[in-house]
Design a protein around this motif. Structure first.
Motif, mmCIF file in Angstrom:
data_model
loop_
_atom_site.group_PDB
_atom_site.id
_atom_site.type_symbol
_atom_site.label_atom_id
_atom_site.label_comp_id
_atom_site.label_asym_id
_atom_site.label_seq_id
_atom_site.Cartn_x
_atom_site.Cartn_y
_atom_site.Cartn_z
ATOM 1 N N ARG A 45 1.067 -1.205 0.092
ATOM 2 C CA ARG A 45 0.127 0.093 0.092
ATOM 3 C C ARG A 45 0.797 1.305 0.005
ATOM 4 N NH1 ARG A 45 -5.210 0.380 3.991
ATOM 5 N NH2 ARG A 45 -5.380 -1.843 2.835
ATOM 6 N N GLU A 46 0.722 2.213 -1.085
ATOM 7 C CA GLU A 46 1.207 3.363 -1.006
ATOM 8 C C GLU A 46 0.538 4.726 -0.668
ATOM 9 O OE1 GLU A 46 3.229 4.193 -4.612
ATOM 10 O OE2 GLU A 46 1.415 4.110 -5.855
ATOM 11 N N PHE A 47 1.229 5.764 -0.105
ATOM 12 C CA PHE A 47 0.479 7.116 0.117
ATOM 13 C C PHE A 47 0.264 7.808 -1.211
ATOM 14 C CE2 PHE A 47 -0.103 10.961 1.817
ATOM 15 C CZ PHE A 47 0.571 11.978 1.164
ATOM 16 N N VAL A 48 -0.962 8.333 -1.392
ATOM 17 C CA VAL A 48 -1.162 8.996 -2.219
ATOM 18 C C VAL A 48 -1.217 10.397 -2.091
ATOM 19 C CG1 VAL A 48 -2.867 9.394 -4.161
ATOM 20 C CG2 VAL A 48 -2.544 7.134 -3.361
ATOM 21 N N ALA A 49 -2.169 10.853 -1.185
ATOM 22 C CA ALA A 49 -2.581 12.199 -0.778
ATOM 23 C C ALA A 49 -3.105 12.370 0.547
ATOM 24 C CB ALA A 49 -3.238 13.010 -1.974
ATOM 25 N N ARG A 50 -2.897 13.549 1.397
ATOM 26 C CA ARG A 50 -3.450 13.964 2.464
ATOM 27 C C ARG A 50 -3.962 15.138 2.595
ATOM 28 N NH1 ARG A 50 1.800 12.757 4.601
ATOM 29 N NH2 ARG A 50 2.534 14.745 6.091
ATOM 30 N N ILE A 51 -4.692 15.718 3.273
ATOM 31 C CA ILE A 51 -5.422 17.158 3.646
ATOM 32 C C ILE A 51 -5.441 17.218 5.040
ATOM 33 C CG2 ILE A 51 -7.609 16.325 2.992
ATOM 34 C CD1 ILE A 51 -8.017 19.037 1.686
ATOM 35 N N SER A 52 -5.151 18.286 5.515
ATOM 36 C CA SER A 52 -5.197 18.610 6.866
ATOM 37 C C SER A 52 -6.608 19.117 7.448
ATOM 38 C CB SER A 52 -4.482 20.011 7.099
ATOM 39 O OG SER A 52 -5.165 21.163 6.371
ATOM 40 N N GLY A 53 -6.820 19.158 8.554
ATOM 41 C CA GLY A 53 -8.156 19.287 9.069
ATOM 42 C C GLY A 53 -8.944 20.349 8.557
ATOM 43 N N SER A 54 -8.148 21.728 8.547
ATOM 44 C CA SER A 54 -8.776 22.753 7.753
ATOM 45 C C SER A 54 -8.954 22.836 6.528
ATOM 46 C CB SER A 54 -7.933 23.951 8.481
ATOM 47 O OG SER A 54 -6.873 23.898 7.717
ATOM 48 N N GLY A 55 -8.118 21.840 5.872
ATOM 49 C CA GLY A 55 -8.123 21.770 4.456
ATOM 50 C C GLY A 55 -7.246 22.770 3.665
ATOM 51 N N GLY A 56 -6.463 23.327 4.489
ATOM 52 C CA GLY A 56 -5.377 24.358 3.947
ATOM 53 C C GLY A 56 -3.895 23.715 3.569
ATOM 54 N N ILE A 57 -3.679 22.613 4.129
ATOM 55 C CA ILE A 57 -2.177 21.923 3.608
ATOM 56 C C ILE A 57 -2.931 20.626 2.892
ATOM 57 C CG2 ILE A 57 -0.368 21.173 4.817
ATOM 58 C CD1 ILE A 57 -0.738 22.931 6.938
ATOM 59 N N THR A 58 -2.136 20.439 2.066
ATOM 60 C CA THR A 58 -2.221 19.198 1.162
ATOM 61 C C THR A 58 -0.984 18.578 0.903
ATOM 62 O OG1 THR A 58 -2.467 20.332 -1.010
ATOM 63 C CG2 THR A 58 -4.412 19.762 0.314
ATOM 64 N N PHE A 59 -0.673 17.365 0.767
ATOM 65 C CA PHE A 59 0.536 16.697 0.299
ATOM 66 C C PHE A 59 0.249 15.668 -0.755
ATOM 67 C CE2 PHE A 59 3.672 18.411 3.188
ATOM 68 C CZ PHE A 59 2.496 18.832 4.388
ATOM 69 N N TYR A 60 1.143 15.487 -1.857
ATOM 70 C CA TYR A 60 1.055 14.479 -2.769
ATOM 71 C C TYR A 60 2.195 13.517 -2.942
ATOM 72 C CZ TYR A 60 -3.103 17.262 -4.043
ATOM 73 O OH TYR A 60 -4.245 18.097 -3.882
ATOM 74 N N THR A 61 2.161 12.404 -3.152
ATOM 75 C CA THR A 61 3.125 11.673 -3.614
ATOM 76 C C THR A 61 3.612 12.183 -5.107
ATOM 77 O OG1 THR A 61 4.093 9.347 -3.930
ATOM 78 C CG2 THR A 61 1.959 9.605 -4.950
ATOM 79 N N ASP A 62 5.008 12.359 -5.424
ATOM 80 C CA ASP A 62 5.328 12.691 -6.787
ATOM 81 C C ASP A 62 4.532 12.242 -7.955
ATOM 82 O OD1 ASP A 62 8.797 13.139 -5.835
ATOM 83 O OD2 ASP A 62 7.108 14.282 -5.091
ATOM 84 N N SER A 63 4.210 10.963 -8.132
ATOM 85 C CA SER A 63 3.755 10.539 -9.379
ATOM 86 C C SER A 63 2.105 10.867 -9.715
ATOM 87 C CB SER A 63 3.674 8.970 -9.233
ATOM 88 O OG SER A 63 2.725 8.453 -8.096
#
Length: 118
Positions: A45-63
């Protein structure tokens, strides 16, 4: 009780778009990080994306950067993953996760299958 129910998985052609949804319990939705992982056949299983509680911060895997967008609907307590320019290598079961522990999510949905045909 944390409940996560994914939907929206389908079979699409390469280059197409799809939106995944994750209906969540309202008790934790607003204040907790949520996100998506995926697992392809015979792979971890690999990480794709996540978002903070407020929705203001997001992270994505490079691909998936530039192709996928994660968002939260605070009126309907739903997490989304908008996927565009899909590739065959995006084929996987996609899992919604909630409450980030620092290196993984504490709670998971049952998964929804995305298949991208070439």
């Amino acid at each position: 009780q944390v409940q996560l129910v994914e939907s929206g998985g389908a079979t699409v052609q390469a280059g197409g778009s799809l939106r995944l949804s994750c209906a969540a319990s309202r008790t934790f939705f607003r204040y907790n990080t949520m996100g998506w992982y995926r697992q392809a056949p015979a792979k971890d299983r690999e990480f794709v994306a996540r978002i903070s509680g407020s929705g203001g911060i997001t992270f994505y895997t490079d691909s998936v950067k530039g192709r996928f967008t994660i968002s939260k609907d605070y009126n309907n307590y739903t997490l989304y993953l908008q996927m565009a320019s899909l590739k065959p290598e995006d084929t996987a079961v996609y899992y919604c996760g909630a409450i980030w522990t620092g290196n993984a999510f504490k709670y998971w949905g049952q998964g929804t299958q995305v298949t991208v045909s070439s």
